[in-house]
Scaffold this motif. Structure first.
Motif, PDB file in Angstrom:
ATOM      1  N   ARG A 190       0.842  -1.197   0.000  1.00  0.00           N
ATOM      2  CA  ARG A 190       0.000   0.000   0.000  1.00  0.00           C
ATOM      3  C   ARG A 190       0.878   1.248   0.000  1.00  0.00           C
ATOM      4  O   ARG A 190       0.609   2.210  -0.711  1.00  0.00           O
ATOM      5  N   HIS A 191       1.922   1.186   0.810  1.00  0.00           N
ATOM      6  CA  HIS A 191       2.739   2.381   0.946  1.00  0.00           C
ATOM      7  C   HIS A 191       3.412   2.776  -0.361  1.00  0.00           C
ATOM      8  O   HIS A 191       3.490   3.948  -0.700  1.00  0.00           O
ATOM      9  N   ILE A 192       3.894   1.788  -1.101  1.00  0.00           N
ATOM     10  CA  ILE A 192       4.759   2.115  -2.240  1.00  0.00           C
ATOM     11  C   ILE A 192       4.027   2.183  -3.581  1.00  0.00           C
ATOM     12  O   ILE A 192       4.519   2.783  -4.526  1.00  0.00           O
ATOM     13  N   SER A 193       2.837   1.584  -3.672  1.00  0.00           N
ATOM     14  CA  SER A 193       2.219   1.387  -4.991  1.00  0.00           C
ATOM     15  C   SER A 193       1.304   2.517  -5.414  1.00  0.00           C
ATOM     16  O   SER A 193       0.651   3.154  -4.592  1.00  0.00           O
ATOM     17  N   ASP A 194       1.242   2.720  -6.736  1.00  0.00           N
ATOM     18  CA  ASP A 194       0.229   3.601  -7.309  1.00  0.00           C
ATOM     19  C   ASP A 194      -1.016   2.775  -7.627  1.00  0.00           C
ATOM     20  O   ASP A 194      -2.131   3.192  -7.383  1.00  0.00           O
ATOM     21  N   GLU A 213      -4.351   2.256  -5.725  1.00  0.00           N
ATOM     22  CA  GLU A 213      -4.084   1.875  -4.335  1.00  0.00           C
ATOM     23  C   GLU A 213      -5.227   2.265  -3.403  1.00  0.00           C
ATOM     24  O   GLU A 213      -5.741   1.445  -2.634  1.00  0.00           O
TER      25      GLU A 213
END
Lengths: 327, 329
Positions: B225-229, B245
């Motif tokens: 969740r933190h890193i993805s678009d 996301e």
């Protein structure tokens, strides 16, 4: 008197470059019906602490000192036979890797029944009946049939359940679970944690949970001891620790963890890496990675300060940390 | 339809079946349908997260994307090239553009080579990228880029580094040839919590600076969740839901996504009594013999007869879901 009382526990292993001090004076208590989580990263000494309580360290070469009392009885100076009996009957153990903890060449029925027959002197028929109950208790479908299966015939989550069945087979007062769900998928992890919590509720055991996972701690623990470099750096209830940590390491860990229920723009990253237990820095072992470190931290090892509301922090600047983290 | 300008990698109906050895010699034991029809587009400079449990096929997918595994059918398109049909010069060009970072930084670096040798290797394989005399300068730049000190580290061996540092070296190696796409297969799951955030932040910073696109494969839904678009959820070799996301996490439409998200522990003890948890029964079924119809139906609480007979397709659109009875978005 608490169920388990650990006082100034120290464990060292010899190495060619001098002793490696894995545990440096850990004191903690676990009460019946409560869950204490020891939270720490690799090399923090959390597993060695658990192994010292379970009595499964090889001594020598390891050296263990301090005190471990189960229901008031000192375990560390007991003769080996007696120690093994207590570890076997009064302490249940669940490990991360069930495939390594179960014997691959015997059926799981054989392994559970063996414990009951040797320790409880049960007859074959009674032991079988009880084994079925236990396997059923950990929610494995078709318990009667599955006693004939070997460990490799079960999935990872199912093997973890079998290990739990074995651990509770002699109705221990204390259950020690060392990273019990680390190797499992999240959906299976949730099942296994739910099962452990339910068994604990029903039996009133004390649970000592060793984990690196802040999420698991938040979900199941009553009390938390955060370990770093062989010491407890912070202790408190789970609510206290998550609402306002009193040690910069805990503060950093909480800020560095991404969350599934919201998106943070930037994660805080604790600089550097956990120290090698063979070469601990001087003063506070966290000072090299700590944004609040002062000259005092470089030279003086902070004691575990008792704070109000029965919590503790091993930081010279605990008041400053609490002031910053408590909203 | 040709890939549009901002699509760097187009995956079309990718399938990988592994034969299983049967009990009887010369009689096939069937196939493991590791990846069974996966399609998606990766846009320039974006991060597509792929999540799923062990055995869902996400690592096989990663290996096919970079050409380490030959697909049974389907295609991975990069520009005008098809990754698995390219040969010779075209293939070497492709390999420069698509790189991979692996999970275990302890086994993905050659223990007998120094960091200098490890980082020079991409340039030896692709000598036309950079003049020989400028290479050492370039690898120093790379180390600097991933936060390592070249003057200290260049002539050390992998075992002299911590796990987090080794992962940085792996990332530097992947960046060496200026790729457009980096496939990250569980890049932070072997790292300690305190070090994991460093590597996640590093990957984000590199993307901002270099515009590289990531396929970020992981089982940790919080990190993804933190890193993805955008995020794709995989179950038994198929994508069951993809979407931006925020939509996918805040309003999941597939029952599996919903259950997966609710199983993730949240570091907030205050809310644990109120939290509604969907506890899935059992483990994922075997990919050798997946259930008929919808593969998730054996663990789904709202499955009907339709689910057993008809396989729900992954619809198109911004937030498609492969379910006959999607949850209200």
């Amino acid at each position: 008197m608490s169920l388990l009382e650990i006082d100034d526990l120290r464990v060292a292993f010899p190495s060619p470059n001098g002793p490696v001090n894995a545990v440096n004076g850990v004191s903690l208590e676990v009460d019946s019906g409560r869950t204490l989580a020891i939270l720490g990263e690799s090399g923090s000494g959390k597993s060695v602490t658990a192994q010292a309580v379970m009595g499964i360290l090889d001594v020598p070469p390891a050296t263990v000192s301090g005190s471990v009392r189960l229901q008031g009885r000192e375990l560390l100076n007991l003769p080996r036979k007696q120690r093994e009996r207590i570890s076997g009957e009064e302490i249940g153990m669940v490990f991360q890797d069930a495939m390594a903890a179960l014997n691959p060449v015997f059926t799981i029925g054989h392994q559970i029944m063996e414990v009951l027959r040797v320790r409880r002197g049960m007859s074959r028929a009674d032991a079988r009946r009880r084994a079925i109950e236990l396997v059923d208790r950990v929610r494995i479908p078709a318990a009667r049939d599955r006693l004939r299966d070997y460990p490799h015939q079960f999935s990872g989550g199912m093997r973890q359940r079998i290990m739990i069945a074995l651990a509770i087979s002699l109705e221990p007062d204390l259950l020690i679970a060392d990273e019990p769900t680390t190797a499992l998928d999240v959906t299976v992890q949730a099942q296994v944690m739910e099962l452990l919590a339910e068994i604990q509720r029903d039996s009133g055991m004390g649970l000592l949970l060793i984990t690196h996972d802040l999420g698991v701690v938040a979900e199941v623990a009553d009390e938390v001891a955060v370990m770093y470099a062989g010491r407890i750096v912070e202790r408190g209830t789970v609510e206290q620790i998550f609402a306002g940590p009193a040690h910069p390491y805990t503060e950093g860990l909480l800020a560095s963890m991404p969350r599934v229920d919201r998106r943070d723009e930037q994660l805080y990253a604790i600089p550097g890496a956990p120290p090698n237990p063979a070469r601990l820095p001087t003063g506070c072992p966290f000072h090299l990675r700590c944004p609040r470190a002062t000259d005092e931290c470089l030279v003086t090892l902070p004691p575990l300060h008792a704070l109000p509301a029965d919590r503790a922090s091993a930081c010279h600047h605990h008041e400053e940390v609490l002031g910053a983290t408590q909203r | 339809m040709p890939p549009s300008d901002d699509v760097v990698l187009r995956v079309e109906n990718l399938v990988k079946h592994f034969p299983v050895k049967g009990r009887i010699p010369f009689v096939s034991g069937g196939v493991v349908k590791a990846v069974d029809g996966v399609s998606f587009d990766l846009r320039r400079g974006e991060t597509l997260g792929v999540v799923g449990e062990s055995g869902c096929g996400k690592s096989t997918l990663a290996r096919m994307l970079v050409g380490l595994e030959q697909p049974t059918s389907g295609a991975v398109r990069f520009g005008k090239s098809v990754v698995h049909q390219a040969k010779g010069r075209e293939l070497r060009a492709l390999r420069r553009r698509i790189q991979i970072v692996l999970q275990d930084p302890y086994t993905s670096l050659n223990p007998r080579r120094t960091i200098r040798e490890i980082l020079l290797q991409p340039f030896e394989i692709h000598p036309d990228v950079l003049d020989r005399r400028r290479r050492v300068e370039r690898i120093k730049e790379l180390l600097d880029l991933v936060g390592l000190d070249a003057s200290l580290h260049l002539d050390r061996y992998p075992h002299q580094f911590s796990g987090g540092q080794r992962q940085r070296i792996g990332i530097a190696r992947a960046l060496a040839l200026n790729p457009d796409v980096i496939v990250c297969d569980e890049p932070v799951s072997a790292l300690d919590v305190s070090v994991q955030a460093q590597v996640v932040n590093l990957l984000e910073r590199l993307q901002d600076e270099l515009g590289v696109a990531y396929v970020f494969i992981a089982h940790d839904l919080s990190v993804v969740r933190h890193i993805s678009d955008r995020v794709a959820v995989m179950y038994l070799g198929k994508l069951v839901e993809t979407g931006p996301e925020i939509d996918l996490y805040d309003s999941p439409r597939h029952p599996y996504t919903s259950a997966l998200l609710s199983a993730v522990p949240v570091p907030d003890p205050a809310g644990r009594r109120q939290r509604q948890r969907i506890l899935l029964a059992g483990d994922p079924p075997s990919p050798v013999n997946p259930p008929s119809g919808c593969r998730f139906r054996t663990r789904c609480w709202q499955a009907t007869d339709t689910c057993a007979t008809t396989e729900p397709p992954l619809a198109t659109g911004a937030h498609p879901v492969a379910c006959h009875y999607p949850l209200a978005a």
